[in-house]
Motif scaffolding. Structure first.
Motif, mmCIF file in Angstrom:
data_model
loop_
_atom_site.group_PDB
_atom_site.id
_atom_site.type_symbol
_atom_site.label_atom_id
_atom_site.label_comp_id
_atom_site.label_asym_id
_atom_site.label_seq_id
_atom_site.Cartn_x
_atom_site.Cartn_y
_atom_site.Cartn_z
ATOM 1 N N LYS A 269 0.835 -1.208 0.000
ATOM 2 C CA LYS A 269 0.000 0.000 0.000
ATOM 3 C C LYS A 269 0.873 1.263 0.000
ATOM 4 O O LYS A 269 0.566 2.252 -0.686
ATOM 5 C CB LYS A 269 -0.913 0.000 1.229
ATOM 6 C CG LYS A 269 -1.929 -1.129 1.244
ATOM 7 C CD LYS A 269 -2.780 -1.069 2.497
ATOM 8 C CE LYS A 269 -3.695 -2.300 2.567
ATOM 9 N NZ LYS A 269 -4.617 -2.379 1.422
ATOM 10 N N THR A 270 1.961 1.203 0.767
ATOM 11 C CA THR A 270 2.850 2.366 0.848
ATOM 12 C C THR A 270 3.428 2.728 -0.516
ATOM 13 O O THR A 270 3.372 3.887 -0.941
ATOM 14 C CB THR A 270 3.990 2.094 1.850
ATOM 15 O OG1 THR A 270 3.444 1.849 3.141
ATOM 16 C CG2 THR A 270 4.944 3.270 1.911
ATOM 17 N N PHE A 271 3.963 1.744 -1.230
ATOM 18 C CA PHE A 271 4.552 2.019 -2.543
ATOM 19 C C PHE A 271 3.494 2.500 -3.537
ATOM 20 O O PHE A 271 3.738 3.415 -4.340
ATOM 21 C CB PHE A 271 5.262 0.777 -3.083
ATOM 22 C CG PHE A 271 6.547 0.471 -2.377
ATOM 23 C CD1 PHE A 271 7.515 1.449 -2.228
ATOM 24 C CD2 PHE A 271 6.793 -0.791 -1.850
ATOM 25 C CE1 PHE A 271 8.709 1.186 -1.567
ATOM 26 C CE2 PHE A 271 7.974 -1.067 -1.190
ATOM 27 C CZ PHE A 271 8.933 -0.083 -1.046
ATOM 28 N N THR A 272 2.308 1.898 -3.475
ATOM 29 C CA THR A 272 1.239 2.291 -4.399
ATOM 30 C C THR A 272 0.856 3.751 -4.205
ATOM 31 O O THR A 272 0.809 4.543 -5.164
ATOM 32 C CB THR A 272 -0.003 1.407 -4.198
ATOM 33 O OG1 THR A 272 0.356 0.041 -4.362
ATOM 34 C CG2 THR A 272 -1.093 1.775 -5.197
ATOM 35 N N TYR A 273 0.611 4.113 -2.961
ATOM 36 C CA TYR A 273 0.132 5.473 -2.700
ATOM 37 C C TYR A 273 1.255 6.505 -2.765
ATOM 38 O O TYR A 273 0.996 7.690 -2.993
ATOM 39 C CB TYR A 273 -0.598 5.516 -1.362
ATOM 40 C CG TYR A 273 -1.998 4.942 -1.460
ATOM 41 C CD1 TYR A 273 -3.075 5.740 -1.828
ATOM 42 C CD2 TYR A 273 -2.239 3.598 -1.225
ATOM 43 C CE1 TYR A 273 -4.350 5.223 -1.950
ATOM 44 C CE2 TYR A 273 -3.512 3.051 -1.340
ATOM 45 C CZ TYR A 273 -4.569 3.876 -1.701
ATOM 46 O OH TYR A 273 -5.838 3.358 -1.830
ATOM 47 N N LEU A 274 2.517 6.069 -2.572
ATOM 48 C CA LEU A 274 3.625 7.000 -2.783
ATOM 49 C C LEU A 274 3.699 7.423 -4.242
ATOM 50 O O LEU A 274 3.938 8.600 -4.554
ATOM 51 C CB LEU A 274 4.948 6.351 -2.370
ATOM 52 C CG LEU A 274 5.412 6.541 -0.929
ATOM 53 C CD1 LEU A 274 6.772 5.903 -0.722
ATOM 54 C CD2 LEU A 274 5.447 8.004 -0.551
ATOM 55 N N ILE A 275 3.486 6.458 -5.144
ATOM 56 C CA ILE A 275 3.463 6.785 -6.573
ATOM 57 C C ILE A 275 2.339 7.775 -6.863
ATOM 58 O O ILE A 275 2.505 8.738 -7.625
ATOM 59 C CB ILE A 275 3.317 5.501 -7.414
ATOM 60 C CG1 ILE A 275 4.565 4.632 -7.287
ATOM 61 C CG2 ILE A 275 3.061 5.839 -8.887
ATOM 62 C CD1 ILE A 275 4.443 3.263 -7.922
ATOM 63 N N ILE A 276 1.184 7.540 -6.248
ATOM 64 C CA ILE A 276 0.041 8.450 -6.437
ATOM 65 C C ILE A 276 0.394 9.846 -5.928
ATOM 66 O O ILE A 276 0.075 10.856 -6.573
ATOM 67 C CB ILE A 276 -1.198 7.894 -5.712
ATOM 68 C CG1 ILE A 276 -1.700 6.642 -6.429
ATOM 69 C CG2 ILE A 276 -2.306 8.947 -5.634
ATOM 70 C CD1 ILE A 276 -2.808 5.918 -5.709
ATOM 71 N N CYS A 277 1.060 9.924 -4.771
ATOM 72 C CA CYS A 277 1.430 11.228 -4.213
ATOM 73 C C CYS A 277 2.362 11.990 -5.151
ATOM 74 O O CYS A 277 2.200 13.205 -5.353
ATOM 75 C CB CYS A 277 2.110 11.043 -2.851
ATOM 76 S SG CYS A 277 1.011 10.479 -1.543
ATOM 77 N N VAL A 278 3.319 11.287 -5.733
ATOM 78 C CA VAL A 278 4.252 11.940 -6.664
ATOM 79 C C VAL A 278 3.508 12.419 -7.912
ATOM 80 O O VAL A 278 3.745 13.529 -8.400
ATOM 81 C CB VAL A 278 5.391 10.981 -7.042
ATOM 82 C CG1 VAL A 278 6.257 11.595 -8.147
ATOM 83 C CG2 VAL A 278 6.252 10.665 -5.826
ATOM 84 N N ILE A 279 2.580 11.597 -8.407
ATOM 85 C CA ILE A 279 1.784 12.005 -9.577
ATOM 86 C C ILE A 279 0.945 13.241 -9.239
ATOM 87 O O ILE A 279 0.855 14.181 -10.042
ATOM 88 C CB ILE A 279 0.884 10.848 -10.056
ATOM 89 C CG1 ILE A 279 1.739 9.697 -10.589
ATOM 90 C CG2 ILE A 279 -0.089 11.322 -11.135
ATOM 91 C CD1 ILE A 279 0.948 8.439 -10.921
ATOM 92 N N GLN A 280 0.334 13.241 -8.054
ATOM 93 C CA GLN A 280 -0.447 14.412 -7.628
ATOM 94 C C GLN A 280 0.420 15.667 -7.635
ATOM 95 O O GLN A 280 0.024 16.721 -8.158
ATOM 96 C CB GLN A 280 -0.999 14.189 -6.212
ATOM 97 C CG GLN A 280 -2.157 13.231 -6.115
ATOM 98 C CD GLN A 280 -2.562 13.022 -4.666
ATOM 99 O OE1 GLN A 280 -1.718 12.835 -3.795
ATOM 100 N NE2 GLN A 280 -3.846 13.054 -4.399
ATOM 101 N N PHE A 281 1.590 15.564 -7.040
ATOM 102 C CA PHE A 281 2.472 16.724 -6.962
ATOM 103 C C PHE A 281 2.902 17.187 -8.350
ATOM 104 O O PHE A 281 2.916 18.392 -8.631
ATOM 105 C CB PHE A 281 3.696 16.389 -6.106
ATOM 106 C CG PHE A 281 4.666 17.522 -5.999
ATOM 107 C CD1 PHE A 281 4.387 18.623 -5.207
ATOM 108 C CD2 PHE A 281 5.864 17.510 -6.712
ATOM 109 C CE1 PHE A 281 5.274 19.683 -5.117
ATOM 110 C CE2 PHE A 281 6.754 18.558 -6.627
ATOM 111 C CZ PHE A 281 6.460 19.651 -5.826
#
Length: 422
Positions: A269-281
Motif C-alpha cells: 500500500k505504501t509504494f502504491t500510494y507514494l506513486i500516487i502522491c508523486v503524480i499528484q504533486f
C-alpha cells in the motif's frame, strides 16, 4: 520471493483503485480544481492588477488644497477607483448596504481651518521666544479639530480597515507637517526650499535576489505547495476505505493466514500510494508551470529545486499513508473512516497553516501547529521554494515526517495483532 509478494500486493492495490472511480476523482481532480480556484481568488484579492481597482466613494466638501492632495494620493495608489457622485447620506446607505467597501467624506473648510490652527499655534510659539509678531493674530481663536468621516461595509475585513485608516492618517500627517514647516518659514522669514525637507529616516525592503532580479514571493509559490500537500493527505480517505473493505470482505483474513508477512501488505500500500502522491504533486506543478501563465497568474518556478521538492513529497506521502493505514485499521465501517478521514485532513490543514498562516493564529494554536505533519511538510516546501534551502536545510522536517509514518504503522500493526489475537 518477498519482492514477488510485494509486487503482487502492489498490483492488488492498483486493481482496487481502478474499481473506485470516486476515489480517483478525489485523489486527482478535486485538488486541481482547488488549487486553480484558490489561487485565482487570492491573486485577484491581494495583487493590484490593472483594471481590478477597488471602487470607493469619495466626497469632497472642502474642495481645496488638503482634500485635493488626499484625492491625488488615493488616485496615484493604483488601488482605488474613486466615485464622486454621492452625498454623504447616499454614500452611507450604499456602504452600509454592502454596495461598496468604503466611503471617505472630507468636511467643509478643512483646509481653511487647518491653516488657521497652524498659523495661530506657530505665532504663539514664535512669540514665546520673544520674536516680533502680530499680537492680534496670537489671540486668534483656534478652530475645533475636523473629522474625516470613513464609512466601511460591516463585512469588510479588519485588516483592510486598518490599512486604509493608516494610509489616510499618514497623508493628513504629511500635509500638516508641510504646512507647519511653511508657517515657520513665513514667520521667521527663511527661504529654504520645502521640497528639500525630506524624512531623515525611511524604510527600505531588502529582498532575496536571483542574479540581478529581486525574488518576490507570490500567490502561486504559496498555493502550489500548500494544496499539493492537502491533496497528498487526502489519500487518507480512499486508503482507509480500502482497508475497511478488506476487513468486511474477508481479504484481510486471507492475508493474515497466508505465508506472506502482514507488513508486506502495508509496504504494498505504501509504494502504491507514494506513486500516487508523486503524480499528484507533478500535476500540481504542471498546472503552476503551464496553465497559470494563461490565466494571468505568475508561473511556478522550480528551476534547480525539483529533486528537493520530490524528496519532500515522498516523505509527506509517507506521513499521509501512515495516518491512512492507522485510520483504516481502527475503523470498522466505511461510514466511520470516510467522514472522519476527510474531516481530520481538513483540521490538520487548518492547524498546519494551509488555510491561515501560522503566524496569524493565537499563540496556543501556533504551539499546536508545530505538531501537525502538514505544517512540517509545508515548512519544508517553503524552505526550498522561498528560502532556497537544500536537503540539509529540510532534514528536520523530513525526519519528523518519516518518524510519524513509522509511529502510525507500528501502532496499526500492534492494534491489528491485538484485535486478532486468539
Amino acid at each position: 520471493m518477498l519482492l514477488y509478494k510485494l509486487w503482487r500486493s502492489f498490483v492488488k492495490e492498483i486493481l482496487l483503485l481502478k474499481r473506485d472511480i470516486g476515489g480517483i476523482v478525489i485523489i486527482f481532480v478535486m485538488p486541481l480544481l482547488l488549487i486553480i480556484t484558490i489561487t485565482l481568488i487570492q491573486d485577484s484579492t491581494f495583487k493590484n492588477l490593472e483594471g481590478s481597482k477597488i471602487p470607493i466613494i469619495f466626497i469632497d466638501n472642502d474642495k481645496s488644497e488638503v482634500s485635493k492632495n488626499i484625492k491625488q494620493e488615493l488616485e496615484s495608489s493604483k488601488t482605488f477607483e474613486l466615485l464622486t457622485n454621492f452625498t454623504e447620506k447616499s454614500a452611507q446607505d450604499a456602504v452600509f448596504g454592502g454596495d461598496y467597501q468604503m466611503a471617505i467624506v472630507i468636511p467643509k473648510n478643512l483646509t481653511k481651518d487647518i491653516n488657521s490652527n497652524i498659523d495661530s499655534k506657530v505665532q504663539t510659539i514664535v512669540s514665546s521666544f520673544g520674536l516680533e509678531t502680530d499680537s492680534s493674530a496670537v489671540k486668534k481663536t483656534v478652530s475645533k479639530a475636523k473629522d474625516i468621516h470613513l464609512y466601511f461595509d460591516p463585512a469588510t475585513n479588519i485588516g483592510f480597515k486598518n490599512n486604509v485608516m493608516n494610509a489616510v492618517n499618514k497623508m493628513v500627517f504629511e500635509i500638516e507637517n508641510k504646512k507647519i514647516y511653511k508657517a515657520f518659514q513665513d514667520q521667521l522669514g527663511t527661504t529654504e526650499n520645502l521640497e528639500e525637507n525630506k524624512n531623515l529616516i525611511s524604510f527600505k525592503e531588502i529582498t532575496p535576489k536571483k542574479g540581478n532580479m529581486d525574488v518576490m514571493p507570490n500567490s502561486v509559490q504559496h498555493n502550489v505547495p500548500a494544496w499539493a500537500l492537502f491533496a497528498i493527505f487526502f489519500i487518507v480517505v480512499p486508503l482507509s476505505i480500502n482497508l475497511v473493505k478488506e476487513k468486511s470482505q474477508g481479504t484481510s483474513v486471507r492475508a493474515r493466514i497466508s505465508p506472506t508477512p502482514y507488513f508486506i501488505h502495508i509496504l504494498g500500500k505504501t509504494f502504491t500510494y507514494l506513486i500516487i502522491c508523486v503524480i499528484q504533486f507533478l500535476l500540481m506543478v504542471a498546472v503552476g508551470i503551464y496553465l497559470f501563465p494563461y490565466m494571468d497568474l505568475p508561473q511556478f518556478d522550480v528551476t534547480g529545486k525539483m529533486l528537493q521538492l520530490i524528496v519532500v513529497t515522498l516523505f509527506s506521502g509517507l506521513a499521509a499513508i501512515g495516518f491512512g493505514v492507522l485510520l483504516g485499521t481502527v475503523a470498522d465501517t466505511q461510514e466511520q473512516s470516510a467522514p472522519f478521514g476527510a474531516t481530520s485532513v481538513v483540521v490538520l490543514a487548518a492547524v498546519g497553516g494551509i488555510w491561515v498562516p501560522v503566524f496569524l493564529m493565537p499563540e496556543f494554536m501556533q504551539t499546536i501547529a508545530k505538531f501537525s505533519p502538514m505544517n512540517w511538510g509545508l515548512n519544508a516546501y517553503y524552505d526550498i521554494i522561498l528560502r532556497n534551502s537544500g536537503i540539509g536545510g529540510i532534514a528536520k522536517e523530513i525526519t519528523f515526517l518519516f518518524l510519524f509514518y513509522i509511529a502510525m504503522v507500528v501502532i496499526s500493526l500492534f492494534y491489528e495483532r491485538k484485535q486478532n489475537a486468539v
